[in-house]
Scaffold this motif. Structure first.
Motif, PDB file in Angstrom:
ATOM      1  N   LEU A 157      -4.097   6.512  -3.910  1.00 42.01           N
ATOM      2  CA  LEU A 157      -3.605   5.271  -3.308  1.00 42.01           C
ATOM      3  C   LEU A 157      -3.335   4.244  -4.392  1.00 42.01           C
ATOM      4  O   LEU A 157      -3.950   4.255  -5.462  1.00 42.01           O
ATOM      5  N   LEU A 175       0.818  -1.204   0.000  1.00 41.51           N
ATOM      6  CA  LEU A 175       0.000   0.000   0.000  1.00 41.51           C
ATOM      7  C   LEU A 175       0.853   1.257   0.000  1.00 41.51           C
ATOM      8  O   LEU A 175       1.745   1.414   0.827  1.00 41.51           O
ATOM      9  N   TYR A 197      -2.762  -0.045  -4.284  1.00 43.79           N
ATOM     10  CA  TYR A 197      -2.756  -1.218  -3.406  1.00 43.79           C
ATOM     11  C   TYR A 197      -2.587  -2.464  -4.266  1.00 43.79           C
ATOM     12  O   TYR A 197      -3.363  -2.713  -5.192  1.00 43.79           O
ATOM     13  N   LEU A 211       0.246   5.564  -0.234  1.00 42.00           N
ATOM     14  CA  LEU A 211      -0.693   6.669  -0.197  1.00 42.00           C
ATOM     15  C   LEU A 211       0.005   7.947  -0.659  1.00 42.00           C
ATOM     16  O   LEU A 211       1.184   8.164  -0.379  1.00 42.00           O
TER      17      LEU A 211
END
Length: 592
Positions: free
Chosen positions: A191, A121, A193, A123
């Motif tokens: 983001l 992940l 992921y 951000l």
């Protein structure tokens, strides 16, 4: 000049010229965070002095030769060339100017943190702060329109509630034609992921403020760029007044710098109002990417775009209030002119004016379009789309990209049909294209040196038969919605035809010209009739010495939009082709 300081992760840029731009920024990495910050400072100056109407501009329509009802246009009434021969233009003007120096300021600060939260992940979190000022001028020769202040003509004209006056920047007034909003914070978020070994989910959101316009011509330089309009009629186009033989019998208004709040009374003005809010767009998306065997990448994405308070076309602040339209032809009656003796030239210098003129919100400015508000921050747009895409990377001499988009776009940013009913302007955008497919490919034919067959081919044979590539682009998309002239009336049924032709692209009987003194019910575009769809295939064959290309391989005609003028004799007829016929081109390159 560019200066580097504190290592390669910082910078300062300065560009000296008539307009100045200074930028400075830095980047800092700490653990899983990469932080970026910077400032952007701009001084924008422009010199304006081009006269676009030095000899005057005159427009002829069917205004004075239409009938049998002169208040309402039709498909058969009147002829613009006849108006020309009679010397009766429906509008005209000539310009005198004084060069001006306009300017503005822009300041911004940004901060962003790219944070790798885990191995899967990441951000992106940031914000940008913008400040953009309205127009200024070196000698304060710009004005804004104040719709609420009592006019200096109120007392002398015996109209105690007469409002609307020009306010000149500088002195006791603000230094800019429009206010400067100071809360323009624009957040950004993103983001990524990782899902499994071959998938990635991405999403993002961002707000972006629209830059300010820096221009005085047509946006507040009322006296420096001074237009003298023709007084073509005083009764709504029934009776001509000044003709082309003597278009400006009262003389031409000179360019001035006297900061008179009554500049151009009796004529028209174009200016902004001081209240202002910065327009902005919001972009948002979410998508999933997945790697398939065979070097094939597939994607599914949703895209959104919402525009708020965007700059629109000019607004007519002097439009007759709708409650007076019921007076009909009585609006053309002549009444006593309260400005007689106060206004020396133009359509308000005579002893009488039309009842329509007397009932306008700002009757001291001539005509329904006498007060044009520019730089209006009131437009709204929306765009939503879903995309499916597949990309095959170059393997085995073949690469392919294909995508399909399904979308819808709506806006209300066109010139208001009815200033008091802006909902009438909400419609599909002119570029709305609900379906679009685009594909492209490159295929290396397997013949010649370095390829599957003929690697030992003689160089002469290889020059002729080897090294060929075949590539192409294909595009298929829906047509865009057509426009129908306003004011017009839809009679309550769809105008779409199952088998349209260039002679009748849609059912023209579904529309009629709106009755005089009404606005009809039609917006800027028809929702269920579109111009011709597009299908294009462009193929080409390439070698290092010879190149041949073909455009519009299928020789498919795409027709242009049909005539959308309800009062035209060719209403609904397609009179042009949108694309070009099939074209071949070839080139030979010899190297020695």
């Amino acid at each position: 000049m560019t200066a580097i300081s504190n290592g390669s992760d910082s910078f300062i840029q300065y560009q000296p010229r008539n307009s100045y731009t200074t930028r400075a920024g830095t980047a800092y990495t700490h653990g899983s965070h990469t932080i970026k910050a910077g400032v952007d400072w701009r001084i924008l100056n422009f010199n304006e002095g081009q006269n676009t109407q030095p000899s005057g501009t005159f427009n002829f329509a069917r205004t004075f030769t239409q009938g049998p009802n002169p208040n309402q246009s039709s498909q058969t009434g009147g002829f613009g060339f006849a108006d020309l021969l009679l010397g009766t233009p429906n509008s005209g003007s000539i310009r005198q100017l004084m060069p001006i120096s306009t300017g503005g300021r822009y300041y911004a600060f940004y901060f962003q943190d790219d944070w790798r939260v885990t191995s899967k992940l990441t951000l992106n979190i940031g914000v940008r702060y913008d400040i953009g000022t309205g127009n200024s001028e070196k000698y304060n020769r710009l004005a804004y329109f104040d719709p609420n202040t009592i006019s200096p003509l109120a007392g002398p004209a015996g109209l105690p509630n007469l409002r609307g006056v020009l306010q000149w920047i500088g002195g006791s007034n603000p230094s800019y034609t429009q206010a400067t909003p100071k809360l323009n914070f624009a957040p950004r978020f993103g983001l990524a992921y990782k899902i499994g070994p071959n998938g990635v989910l991405r999403a993002g959101y961002g707000m972006f403020y629209i830059p300010r316009n820096i221009q005085g011509n047509g946006q507040g330089a009322v006296a420096a760029f001074r237009d003298t309009p023709m007084n073509t009629t005083i009764d709504g186009g029934l009776t001509p007044v000044d003709k082309i033989s003597n278009p400006f019998p009262n003389g031409i208004l000179p360019a001035l710098n006297n900061r008179d709040p009554l500049t151009n009374v009796g004529a028209s003005i174009q200016a902004a109002t001081h209240d202002f809010k910065t327009g902005y767009t919001q972009l948002f998306s979410i998508g999933y990417q997945h790697q398939l065997p065979g070097q094939i990448l597939v994607q599914a994405n949703y895209w959104g775009n919402k525009g708020t308070s965007l700059l629109t076309s000019s607004w007519n602040l002097n439009q007759l209030p709708n409650q007076y339209l019921a007076l009909g032809t009585q609006l053309n009656d002549q009444v006593t002119n309260p400005f007689f003796g106060l206004i020396a030239s133009g359509g308000l210098s005579g002893r009488t004016i039309s009842r329509r003129q007397s009932l306008l919100p700002y009757p001291q400015y001539f005509g329904d379009s006498g007060v044009q508000q520019v730089l209006v921050p009131a437009g709204n747009t929306s765009y939503h789309a879903g995309t499916l895409q597949a990309d095959k990377r170059l393997t085995g001499g073949f690469t392919l990209m294909a995508s399909y988009t399904w979308s819808k776009a709506i806006d209300d940013i066109s010139t208001p049909i009815d200033f008091y009913n802006r909902k009438l302007n909400k419609a599909l955008s002119g570029f709305d294209t609900p379906h679009m497919f685009v594909g492209s490919w490159v295929y290396q034919l397997p013949f010649g040196k370095g390829r599957r067959f003929g690697n030992s081919m003689h160089r002469v044979s290889n020059a002729i038969l080897g090294g060929w590539d075949w590539s192409g682009i294909a595009r298929i998309q829906s047509g865009q919605p057509i426009s129908v002239s306003t004011p017009s009336l839809n009679l309550g049924r769809s105008a779409k035809l199952d088998n349209p032709s260039i002679a009748k692209w849609f059912d023209t009987s579904a529309f009629t010209n709106a009755q005089a003194f009404t606005f009809g019910n039609m917006g800027p575009r028809v929702p269920d009739v579109r111009n011709d769809f597009i299908i294009g295939i462009f193929g080409r064959e390439i070698t290092t010495q010879f190149r041949a290309e073909c455009y519009n391989v299928t020789n498919t005609v795409q027709f242009a939009a049909p005539n959308g003028s309800v009062t035209s004799q060719s209403f609904g007829v397609v009179t042009a082709q949108r694309n070009t016929p099939r074209q071949f081109q070839a080139g030979l390159k010899i190297r020695f």
